[in-house]
Design a protein around this motif. Structure first.
Motif: not given
Length: 146
Positions: A126-145
């Motif tokens: 669950f921790t790995i999944i959560t951290m992966s989702l956070y990393a994905l969110l960061i990437v989307v936020a950086v490149f989406g901006g």
């Protein structure tokens, strides 16, 4: 004489101090699992009433999305289901450990440790999944901006 590591592990004994540590660990595990089940119950109660709560809040606060109550209901139901498994494994560890120590049963002791392993494995995945989702969110936020 060469000792096989597996044979050495099979001869592992639980000292009085180890037994006391395991007893205390089982008590804390039981306490934490009971608190966990109480929190799951609170989540379920909130999930049941979320639609009504957010419908009333929407009447007081215009502009609130109409589907927010349903979204919160589904979210809390999913969280309660996810949270159930590690709490259940922890309770099983506690019960089996207490039984194993009182009956001196090796199979029950092994089952207790299996439940503890399942608890930590679930938390780890669950921790790995959560951290992966956070990393994905960061990437989307950086490149989406951009």
């Amino acid at each position: 004489m060469i000792h096989n590591p597996i044979t050495q592990l099979e001869q592992l004994t639980i000292t009085k101090a180890s037994k006391n540590f395991l007893k205390e660990t089982a008590k804390w595990a039981k306490f934490l699992s009971i608190i966990g089940f109480i929190l799951i119950a609170i989540m379920l109660v909130f999930a049941v009433f979320a639609t009504t709560i957010f419908e009333l809040a929407g009447k007081m606060q215009p502009g609130m999305p109409a589907s927010l109550g349903l979204t919160m209901t589904v979210t809390y139901l999913v969280l309660a289901i996810i949270y159930f498994f590690p709490v259940y494994y922890l309770l099983q560890f506690s019960n089996k450990m207490k039984t194993a120590l009182s009956t001196k049963n090796d199979e029950t002791l092994a089952k207790a440790f299996e439940m503890l392993k399942s608890h930590y494995k679930f938390i780890g995945v669950f921790t790995i999944i959560t951290m992966s989702l956070y990393a994905l969110l960061i990437v989307v936020a950086v490149f989406g901006g951009l």
